[in-house]
Design an enzyme around this catalytic site. Sequence first.
Site, PDB file in Angstrom:
ATOM      1  N   LYS A 129       3.653 -15.748   4.292  1.00 50.51           N
ATOM      2  CA  LYS A 129       2.953 -14.227   4.172  1.00 50.51           C
ATOM      3  C   LYS A 129       1.823 -14.206   3.454  1.00 50.51           C
ATOM      4  O   LYS A 129       1.587 -14.971   2.536  1.00 50.51           O
ATOM      5  CB  LYS A 129       3.974 -13.299   3.868  1.00 50.51           C
ATOM      6  CG  LYS A 129       3.985 -11.819   4.118  1.00 50.51           C
ATOM      7  CD  LYS A 129       4.493 -11.403   5.487  1.00 50.51           C
ATOM      8  CE  LYS A 129       4.288 -10.011   5.709  1.00 50.51           C
ATOM      9  NZ  LYS A 129       4.815  -9.399   7.116  1.00 50.51           N
ATOM     10  N   GLY A 134       6.739   6.735   7.158  1.00 50.66           N
ATOM     11  CA  GLY A 134       5.465   5.749   7.477  1.00 50.66           C
ATOM     12  C   GLY A 134       5.238   5.902   8.786  1.00 50.66           C
ATOM     13  O   GLY A 134       5.660   4.991   9.711  1.00 50.66           O
ATOM     14  N   GLY A 150       2.554   4.561  10.760  1.00 46.40           N
ATOM     15  CA  GLY A 150       1.369   3.548  10.987  1.00 46.40           C
ATOM     16  C   GLY A 150       1.538   3.236  12.310  1.00 46.40           C
ATOM     17  O   GLY A 150       1.979   3.869  13.269  1.00 46.40           O
ATOM     18  N   HIS A 151       1.014   1.796  12.483  1.00 46.18           N
ATOM     19  CA  HIS A 151       1.105   1.349  13.959  1.00 46.18           C
ATOM     20  C   HIS A 151       2.452   1.256  14.322  1.00 46.18           C
ATOM     21  O   HIS A 151       2.613   1.561  15.607  1.00 46.18           O
ATOM     22  CB  HIS A 151       0.537  -0.196  13.656  1.00 46.18           C
ATOM     23  CG  HIS A 151      -0.865  -0.093  13.400  1.00 46.18           C
ATOM     24  ND1 HIS A 151      -1.239  -0.351  12.219  1.00 46.18           N
ATOM     25  CD2 HIS A 151      -2.271  -0.084  14.179  1.00 46.18           C
ATOM     26  CE1 HIS A 151      -2.678  -0.266  12.310  1.00 46.18           C
ATOM     27  NE2 HIS A 151      -3.090  -0.191  13.500  1.00 46.18           N
ATOM     28  N   VAL A 152       3.456   0.773  13.773  1.00 44.48           N
ATOM     29  CA  VAL A 152       4.884   0.697  14.095  1.00 44.48           C
ATOM     30  C   VAL A 152       5.435   2.054  14.266  1.00 44.48           C
ATOM     31  O   VAL A 152       6.281   2.423  15.431  1.00 44.48           O
ATOM     32  CB  VAL A 152       5.713  -0.111  13.376  1.00 44.48           C
ATOM     33  CG1 VAL A 152       6.880  -0.222  13.681  1.00 44.48           C
ATOM     34  CG2 VAL A 152       5.250  -1.766  13.176  1.00 44.48           C
TER      35      VAL A 152
HETATM   36  P1  NAD Z   1       0.584   0.400   8.798  1.00 44.52           P
HETATM   37  O1  NAD Z   1      -0.131   0.106   7.607  1.00 44.52           O
HETATM   38  O2  NAD Z   1      -0.068   0.704  10.253  1.00 44.52           O
HETATM   39  O3  NAD Z   1       1.335   1.752   8.269  1.00 44.52           O
HETATM   40  C1  NAD Z   1       1.899   2.096   7.310  1.00 44.52           C
HETATM   41  C2  NAD Z   1       2.274   3.675   7.099  1.00 44.52           C
HETATM   42  O4  NAD Z   1       2.942   3.998   6.088  1.00 44.52           O
HETATM   43  C3  NAD Z   1       0.743   4.089   6.912  1.00 44.52           C
HETATM   44  O5  NAD Z   1       0.751   5.276   7.706  1.00 44.52           O
HETATM   45  C4  NAD Z   1       0.869   4.521   5.569  1.00 44.52           C
HETATM   46  O6  NAD Z   1       0.024   5.841   5.195  1.00 44.52           O
HETATM   47  C5  NAD Z   1       2.481   4.861   5.331  1.00 44.52           C
HETATM   48  N1  NAD Z   1       2.984   5.027   3.767  1.00 44.52           N
HETATM   49  C6  NAD Z   1       2.808   4.009   2.965  1.00 44.52           C
HETATM   50  N2  NAD Z   1       3.359   4.209   1.676  1.00 44.52           N
HETATM   51  C7  NAD Z   1       3.997   5.186   2.034  1.00 44.52           C
HETATM   52  C8  NAD Z   1       5.060   6.056   1.571  1.00 44.52           C
HETATM   53  N3  NAD Z   1       5.381   5.703   0.017  1.00 44.52           N
HETATM   54  N4  NAD Z   1       5.688   6.989   1.833  1.00 44.52           N
HETATM   55  C9  NAD Z   1       5.365   7.467   3.210  1.00 44.52           C
HETATM   56  N5  NAD Z   1       4.251   6.868   4.128  1.00 44.52           N
HETATM   57  C10 NAD Z   1       3.861   5.930   3.322  1.00 44.52           C
HETATM   58  O7  NAD Z   1       1.573  -0.672   8.922  1.00 44.52           O
HETATM   59  P2  NAD Z   1       2.826  -1.041  10.124  1.00 44.52           P
HETATM   60  O8  NAD Z   1       1.981  -2.066  10.819  1.00 44.52           O
HETATM   61  O9  NAD Z   1       3.026   0.178  10.916  1.00 44.52           O
HETATM   62  O10 NAD Z   1       4.110  -1.546   9.387  1.00 44.52           O
HETATM   63  C11 NAD Z   1       4.997  -0.682   8.658  1.00 44.52           C
HETATM   64  C12 NAD Z   1       5.933  -1.427   8.079  1.00 44.52           C
HETATM   65  O11 NAD Z   1       6.468  -2.557   9.243  1.00 44.52           O
HETATM   66  C13 NAD Z   1       5.472  -2.568   6.984  1.00 44.52           C
HETATM   67  O12 NAD Z   1       6.607  -2.913   5.910  1.00 44.52           O
HETATM   68  C14 NAD Z   1       5.499  -3.927   7.610  1.00 44.52           C
HETATM   69  O13 NAD Z   1       5.339  -4.791   6.865  1.00 44.52           O
HETATM   70  C15 NAD Z   1       6.387  -3.609   8.753  1.00 44.52           C
HETATM   71  N6  NAD Z   1       6.471  -4.702   9.917  1.00 44.52           N
HETATM   72  C16 NAD Z   1       5.351  -4.461  10.505  1.00 44.52           C
HETATM   73  C17 NAD Z   1       5.388  -5.275  11.734  1.00 44.52           C
HETATM   74  C18 NAD Z   1       4.086  -5.039  12.782  1.00 44.52           C
HETATM   75  O14 NAD Z   1       4.067  -5.572  13.677  1.00 44.52           O
HETATM   76  N7  NAD Z   1       3.133  -4.341  12.411  1.00 44.52           N
HETATM   77  C19 NAD Z   1       6.445  -6.213  12.006  1.00 44.52           C
HETATM   78  C20 NAD Z   1       7.229  -6.335  11.212  1.00 44.52           C
HETATM   79  C21 NAD Z   1       7.473  -5.633  10.091  1.00 44.52           C
END
Ligand code: NAD
Length: 361
Positions: free
Chosen positions: A93, A193, A195-197
Site C-alpha cells: 500500500k 463515507g 465516496g466512490h465505494v
Molecule cells: P473516497 O475517497 O472516494 O471516499 C471516502 C469518503 O469518506 C469521502 O466522501 C470522504 O469525505 C468521506 N469521509 C472521510 N472521513 C470521514 C468521516 N470521518 N466521516 C464521514 N465521512 C468521511 O474513498 P473510497 O474509494 O470510496 O474508499 C472508501 C474506503 O473503502 C476506504 O477506507 C478505502 O481504503 C476502502 N476501500 C476502497 C476500495 C476501492 O475500490 N476504492 C477497495 C477496498 C477498500
Amino acid sequence: MKDFNITDQGEVAGGIFTHVSFKNHEQVVFCNDQETGLKAIIGIHNTTLGPALGGTRMWNYSNEAEALNDVLRLSRGMTFKAAISGLNLGGGKAVIIADSRKDKTDAMMQKFGEFVNSLSGRYITAEDVGITTHDMEMVKMKTNHVSGIPESMGGSGDPSPVTAYGVYMGMKAAAKYKYGNDNLAGRKVLVQGIGHVGETLVHHLCQEGAQVIINDIHQDRIDEMVTKYGVKAHIGSDIFNADFDIYAPCALGATVNADSIARMNCDIIAGAANNQLAEEWSDEILLAKKGILYAPDFVINAGGLINVYSEIAKYDRSESLRRTEEIYNTTLDIFRHAEIEGITNHAAAVKIAQARIDNAK
Ligand code: NAD
C-alpha cells in the site's frame, strides 16, 4: 489506533522495527520530492504469493507518524486480502501526505509513478481514498506497475463499483447469518463515507429497498446524495447513537473502537473501509458481547482487488463480478469456521489467509 510517540521536537520516538504496526514488513520506502511537494510512503508487507498490490491513499495526515502507521496497517491488510481471495498477490500500500482537494497535481502523481517504477514491480499501485483513475493515468506515464487504469487505456477502470458490489454481497451474507435470511429490504443501514465505494453501495441498498442513512464530512457530498437517491442524512455529531441495524463504514479505518462500540446498538458491521477495528484482536470481542456480528473488512472489500487483478491474470469484468459474488460464500464460511473454533471472525479470516501463505512458502 496506536500511533508513534512524537517527541517535543516532532520526531518519532522509538524505532520503526519495534512499532506495534510493524509486523514483519519486507520493505518500507520513503519518497520525497521538493519540486512537486510529494511526500509518500510505500509499504511492502509480504510478497510470498506475488507482487505487492495495493492502492495509494492521499490524505491530509496530521503528522508523518500517523501516515506511517496507516501505511503499515494498510499494507499488512492487503496481504491477507489477497490471500483469502485466492489471488496470487502480496500485500502493499502507499500513502501520500497531502489534501487531495487542494494539493494534488499531475506532476506530483507522475513523480510518484517514478518512485513506484524504481521498485521494479515489487509494488503495483492502484486507487484508494483521494485518488482517481485520472491520477492512475498520470502514474502510468512513468511506470507500468500500475493497475486500475481507465478502460480506454486497456485497464480495468475504477475498482470502486466492484468493491461496493462485494461489500453488498458480504453484508447480505452477514444478514443471512444473523437474521436467517439475506433480504435487506426495510433494514436500516448507516453508510459512513459516501465516496466512490459508498455511493455504489447506497445504490445497491436503495435498489433492494433498504432504509439508507448517510454520513460524510463534506456537506456538498451529502446534499448531492440526498437529492440523487432520496436517502436520509444523519444530523448531529454522534452517529453511533443513531437508530440503525447495520453499520457500513466506508470512510477511513479504526471507527470501530472501544468508545464507538459502547455507543452502538446495531446487529451487523459490514463495510468497505480498511482496518475498521482499532484493536484487531480485542474489539471484536467487545462487539460479540453486545451481539454485534462483524464481517471482516479485508474479506468483504476485496472486490476492487479482484477487479484490478484481472489486468494481470487477464480475465474480463464478468469474471471479476463472478469472483466478487463468491465473497458471499467466503464470508459465511468464515462465520461458521469462527463459531466452530470459538474464535473471532477476524481471527478466523486471518488464520485461513495465513495458512495459504504458509503453504506457498
Ligand atoms: P473516497 O475517497 O472516494 O471516499 C471516502 C469518503 O469518506 C469521502 O466522501 C470522504 O469525505 C468521506 N469521509 C472521510 N472521513 C470521514 C468521516 N470521518 N466521516 C464521514 N465521512 C468521511 O474513498 P473510497 O474509494 O470510496 O474508499 C472508501 C474506503 O473503502 C476506504 O477506507 C478505502 O481504503 C476502502 N476501500 C476502497 C476500495 C476501492 O475500490 N476504492 C477497495 C477496498 C477498500
